[in-house]
Design a protein around this motif. Structure first.
Motif, PDB file in Angstrom:
ATOM      1  N   TRP A  25       6.332  57.205   7.351  1.00  0.00           N
ATOM      2  CA  TRP A  25       5.431  57.525   8.462  1.00  0.00           C
ATOM      3  C   TRP A  25       5.144  56.269   9.273  1.00  0.00           C
ATOM      4  O   TRP A  25       5.082  56.302  10.490  1.00  0.00           O
ATOM      5  N   PHE A  26       4.986  55.133   8.560  1.00  0.00           N
ATOM      6  CA  PHE A  26       4.708  53.867   9.237  1.00  0.00           C
ATOM      7  C   PHE A  26       5.837  53.473  10.189  1.00  0.00           C
ATOM      8  O   PHE A  26       5.598  53.018  11.303  1.00  0.00           O
ATOM      9  N   ARG A  27       7.078  53.658   9.743  1.00  0.00           N
ATOM     10  CA  ARG A  27       8.231  53.276  10.573  1.00  0.00           C
ATOM     11  C   ARG A  27       8.334  54.149  11.825  1.00  0.00           C
ATOM     12  O   ARG A  27       8.731  53.680  12.882  1.00  0.00           O
ATOM     13  N   ILE A  28       7.962  55.433  11.692  1.00  0.00           N
ATOM     14  CA  ILE A  28       8.027  56.333  12.849  1.00  0.00           C
ATOM     15  C   ILE A  28       6.941  55.947  13.856  1.00  0.00           C
ATOM     16  O   ILE A  28       7.161  55.913  15.061  1.00  0.00           O
ATOM     17  N   PHE A  34       6.832  51.296  20.112  1.00  0.00           N
ATOM     18  CA  PHE A  34       7.784  50.286  20.595  1.00  0.00           C
ATOM     19  C   PHE A  34       7.470  48.901  20.036  1.00  0.00           C
ATOM     20  O   PHE A  34       7.555  47.904  20.744  1.00  0.00           O
ATOM     21  N   GLN A  35       7.114  48.865  18.737  1.00  0.00           N
ATOM     22  CA  GLN A  35       6.727  47.584  18.166  1.00  0.00           C
ATOM     23  C   GLN A  35       7.760  47.037  17.184  1.00  0.00           C
ATOM     24  O   GLN A  35       7.529  46.033  16.533  1.00  0.00           O
ATOM     25  N   SER A  36       8.890  47.722  17.084  1.00  0.00           N
ATOM     26  CA  SER A  36       9.951  47.214  16.227  1.00  0.00           C
ATOM     27  C   SER A  36      11.279  47.841  16.638  1.00  0.00           C
ATOM     28  O   SER A  36      11.328  48.948  17.179  1.00  0.00           O
ATOM     29  N   PHE A  37      12.339  47.134  16.377  1.00  0.00           N
ATOM     30  CA  PHE A  37      13.678  47.630  16.723  1.00  0.00           C
ATOM     31  C   PHE A  37      14.251  48.481  15.585  1.00  0.00           C
ATOM     32  O   PHE A  37      15.246  49.187  15.776  1.00  0.00           O
ATOM     33  N   HIS A  38      13.632  48.431  14.408  1.00  0.00           N
ATOM     34  CA  HIS A  38      14.203  49.010  13.188  1.00  0.00           C
ATOM     35  C   HIS A  38      14.776  50.423  13.351  1.00  0.00           C
ATOM     36  O   HIS A  38      15.964  50.648  13.124  1.00  0.00           O
ATOM     37  N   MET A  39      13.939  51.392  13.750  1.00  0.00           N
ATOM     38  CA  MET A  39      14.408  52.782  13.856  1.00  0.00           C
ATOM     39  C   MET A  39      15.444  52.948  14.969  1.00  0.00           C
ATOM     40  O   MET A  39      16.393  53.720  14.830  1.00  0.00           O
TER      41      MET A  39
ATOM     42  N   VAL B  88       6.130  48.839   2.889  1.00  0.00           N
ATOM     43  CA  VAL B  88       6.970  48.771   4.087  1.00  0.00           C
ATOM     44  C   VAL B  88       6.519  47.605   4.955  1.00  0.00           C
ATOM     45  O   VAL B  88       5.331  47.448   5.228  1.00  0.00           O
ATOM     46  N   GLN B  89       7.474  46.779   5.377  1.00  0.00           N
ATOM     47  CA  GLN B  89       7.149  45.593   6.175  1.00  0.00           C
ATOM     48  C   GLN B  89       7.127  45.918   7.663  1.00  0.00           C
ATOM     49  O   GLN B  89       8.047  45.569   8.390  1.00  0.00           O
ATOM     50  N   ILE B  90       6.081  46.615   8.102  1.00  0.00           N
ATOM     51  CA  ILE B  90       6.019  46.944   9.528  1.00  0.00           C
ATOM     52  C   ILE B  90       5.386  45.792  10.294  1.00  0.00           C
ATOM     53  O   ILE B  90       4.795  44.894   9.701  1.00  0.00           O
ATOM     54  N   SER B  91       5.506  45.851  11.605  1.00  0.00           N
ATOM     55  CA  SER B  91       5.035  44.742  12.427  1.00  0.00           C
ATOM     56  C   SER B  91       3.504  44.635  12.395  1.00  0.00           C
ATOM     57  O   SER B  91       2.806  45.623  12.170  1.00  0.00           O
ATOM     58  N   GLN B  92       3.044  43.407  12.633  1.00  0.00           N
ATOM     59  CA  GLN B  92       1.602  43.142  12.630  1.00  0.00           C
ATOM     60  C   GLN B  92       0.889  43.964  13.704  1.00  0.00           C
ATOM     61  O   GLN B  92      -0.216  44.456  13.496  1.00  0.00           O
ATOM     62  N   ALA B  93       1.563  44.138  14.841  1.00  0.00           N
ATOM     63  CA  ALA B  93       0.968  44.895  15.952  1.00  0.00           C
ATOM     64  C   ALA B  93       0.701  46.344  15.524  1.00  0.00           C
ATOM     65  O   ALA B  93      -0.352  46.904  15.835  1.00  0.00           O
ATOM     66  N   LEU B  98      -2.843  50.798  13.945  1.00  0.00           N
ATOM     67  CA  LEU B  98      -3.150  51.865  12.991  1.00  0.00           C
ATOM     68  C   LEU B  98      -4.507  51.624  12.337  1.00  0.00           C
ATOM     69  O   LEU B  98      -5.236  52.561  12.015  1.00  0.00           O
ATOM     70  N   GLY B  99      -4.855  50.346  12.162  1.00  0.00           N
ATOM     71  CA  GLY B  99      -6.152  50.003  11.593  1.00  0.00           C
ATOM     72  C   GLY B  99      -7.291  50.580  12.433  1.00  0.00           C
ATOM     73  O   GLY B  99      -8.299  51.061  11.915  1.00  0.00           O
ATOM     74  N   GLN B 100      -7.090  50.538  13.759  1.00  0.00           N
ATOM     75  CA  GLN B 100      -8.109  51.088  14.656  1.00  0.00           C
ATOM     76  C   GLN B 100      -8.233  52.602  14.528  1.00  0.00           C
ATOM     77  O   GLN B 100      -9.245  53.183  14.884  1.00  0.00           O
ATOM     78  N   LEU B 101      -7.177  53.245  14.027  1.00  0.00           N
ATOM     79  CA  LEU B 101      -7.219  54.695  13.808  1.00  0.00           C
ATOM     80  C   LEU B 101      -7.700  55.035  12.396  1.00  0.00           C
ATOM     81  O   LEU B 101      -7.737  56.198  12.008  1.00  0.00           O
ATOM     82  N   GLY B 102      -7.990  53.985  11.619  1.00  0.00           N
ATOM     83  CA  GLY B 102      -8.472  54.216  10.264  1.00  0.00           C
ATOM     84  C   GLY B 102      -7.377  54.347   9.222  1.00  0.00           C
ATOM     85  O   GLY B 102      -7.609  54.850   8.119  1.00  0.00           O
ATOM     86  N   ILE B 103      -6.168  53.921   9.579  1.00  0.00           N
ATOM     87  CA  ILE B 103      -5.058  53.934   8.615  1.00  0.00           C
ATOM     88  C   ILE B 103      -4.861  52.500   8.129  1.00  0.00           C
ATOM     89  O   ILE B 103      -4.584  51.604   8.929  1.00  0.00           O
ATOM     90  N   SER B 104      -4.995  52.274   6.823  1.00  0.00           N
ATOM     91  CA  SER B 104      -4.889  50.910   6.314  1.00  0.00           C
ATOM     92  C   SER B 104      -3.429  50.467   6.204  1.00  0.00           C
ATOM     93  O   SER B 104      -2.514  51.288   6.227  1.00  0.00           O
ATOM     94  N   ALA B 105      -3.237  49.169   6.103  1.00  0.00           N
ATOM     95  CA  ALA B 105      -1.893  48.585   6.045  1.00  0.00           C
ATOM     96  C   ALA B 105      -1.088  49.185   4.889  1.00  0.00           C
ATOM     97  O   ALA B 105      -1.662  49.573   3.872  1.00  0.00           O
ATOM     98  N   PRO B 106       0.249  49.256   5.034  1.00  0.00           N
ATOM     99  CA  PRO B 106       1.077  49.905   4.019  1.00  0.00           C
ATOM    100  C   PRO B 106       0.913  49.297   2.623  1.00  0.00           C
ATOM    101  O   PRO B 106       0.854  48.080   2.467  1.00  0.00           O
ATOM    102  N   ARG B 107       0.801  50.193   1.643  1.00  0.00           N
ATOM    103  CA  ARG B 107       0.846  49.751   0.238  1.00  0.00           C
ATOM    104  C   ARG B 107       2.060  50.351  -0.452  1.00  0.00           C
ATOM    105  O   ARG B 107       2.381  50.058  -1.576  1.00  0.00           O
ATOM    106  N   GLY B 108       2.711  51.268   0.233  1.00  0.00           N
ATOM    107  CA  GLY B 108       3.938  51.889  -0.273  1.00  0.00           C
ATOM    108  C   GLY B 108       4.750  52.298   0.931  1.00  0.00           C
ATOM    109  O   GLY B 108       4.750  51.592   1.940  1.00  0.00           O
ATOM    110  N   ILE B 109       5.381  53.482   0.835  1.00  0.00           N
ATOM    111  CA  ILE B 109       6.197  53.942   1.960  1.00  0.00           C
ATOM    112  C   ILE B 109       5.377  54.795   2.918  1.00  0.00           C
ATOM    113  O   ILE B 109       5.601  54.787   4.117  1.00  0.00           O
TER     114      ILE B 109
END
Lengths: 137, 185
Positions: A25-28, A34-39, B88-93, B98-109
């Motif tokens: 869900w995070f990757r989508i 538009f914050q990553s090129f991954h997908m 999952v190593q998603i971008s800091q941005a 997502l933090g502002q929407l109440g979703i915390s940083a990834p701990r899994g997938i």
């Protein structure tokens, strides 16, 4: 067993979708922001290779393992159904962070909650079947 | 070797394997598209008796259901044997947004806020997954395919209807992300 090869192809698909984090869900979300090129990289590589391979299959008239010609059925030409249907699909795609393939991979990965989305998707498909003749195509 | 496989895979390996899976199915005499399984499931459950759209020989699609079984098994294999369990190593941005929407940083997938069983038993969590899934199923059938059928198979065959569908996917996705989610979450 004739069906085994399809199970094996599915296993390969399931492994690659989860190992590349395409089921996440995070990757989508990252993609739609538009914050990553991954997908874009995943889809782009698959499409570019797909275009080349499809071209070669047509050019050399390659056949499948049973010797039948590999045929590509052209999609029917229409805009409303693809656009409206596509937008509705996209609404759900971003909300659940899943498309039909990754949904099932996520179940295997141990995220049981997504079974609810699968149930919703089956209900949605059924509803389309009921309303089909009344929708613009 | 196994250690390398257990790391998250870079995008280019993933794209290549997806293209390979598509070609594999073509050489098996089939075409790659997952969402048609949802129609097959409806038919297999007897929907063809009351709705014409589901009145077809669903057994001819058994191969695709087996592909789906494989996809589930692939998920099991990844999580049990091929995972380091890292987040999952998603971008800091994205983490910040997502933090502002109440979703915390990834701990899994997947985010706990949506995919934990606790979240499932809240009205909001329940509706997000149910209605999101509904839109996916309804939209995919309306558009005649999903990401695999249109974005991968269709675009590979240079089908402009698939391009229209993919543009639709993105319009819908962007609407959800930028307009609906700040309201819903």
């Amino acid at each position: 067993m004739k069906g085994l090869k399809f199970i094996l192809a599915g296993i390969l698909f399931g492994i690659v979708m989860s190992k590349s984090e395409a089921i996440s869900w995070f990757r989508i979300q990252e993609m739609f922001r538009f914050q990553s090129f991954h997908m874009y990289g995943i889809i782009g590589t698959a499409v570019i290779l797909g275009v080349i391979i499809t071209y070669l299959i047509k050019k050399y008239k390659l056949r499948d393992y049973q010797g039948n010609p590999i045929v590509f059925t052209p999609k029917e030409k229409s805009v409303p159904r693809y656009l409206i249907g596509g937008v509705i699909f996209g609404l759900g795609w971003a909300l659940t962070g899943a498309c039909p393939g990754p949904m099932f991979v996520s179940i295997g990965y141990g995220y049981w909650a997504i079974l609810l989305a699968v149930g919703g998707a089956i209900a949605g498909t059924y509803t389309y079947g009921v309303l089909k003749d009344r929708l613009p195509h | 070797m196994l250690e390398l496989v257990r790391q998250p895979w870079p995008w280019y390996t993933s794209g290549a394997v997806i293209a390979f899976v598509m070609v594999l199915l073509l050489f098996f005499g089939k075409s790659f598209g997952v969402s048609s399984n949802l129609r097959t499931i409806c038919s297999a459950c007897g929907a063809g008796k009351s709705v014409k759209f589901f009145d077809f020989d669903w057994r001819s699609q058994t191969w695709n259901l087996l592909f789906l079984v494989g996809a589930v098994l692939g998920g099991v294999i990844s999580s049990q044997f091929l995972s380091t369990g890292e987040a999952v190593q998603i971008s800091q941005a994205t983490i910040q947004d997502l933090g502002q929407l109440g979703i915390s940083a990834p701990r899994g997938i997947q985010p706990e806020e949506l995919f934990s069983l606790e979240a499932l038993f809240t009205v909001k969590g329940f509706l997000i997954l149910l209605l999101g899934g509904f839109a996916i199923g309804f939209g995919a059938r309306y558009a005649g395919g999903c990401t695999s059928g249109h974005a991968i198979s269709g675009l590979s065959n240079l089908q402009w209807p698939s391009l229209v569908a993919v543009i639709g996917f993105f319009i819908g996705g962007l609407l959800t992300t930028w307009v609906l989610m700040p309201i819903i979450f």
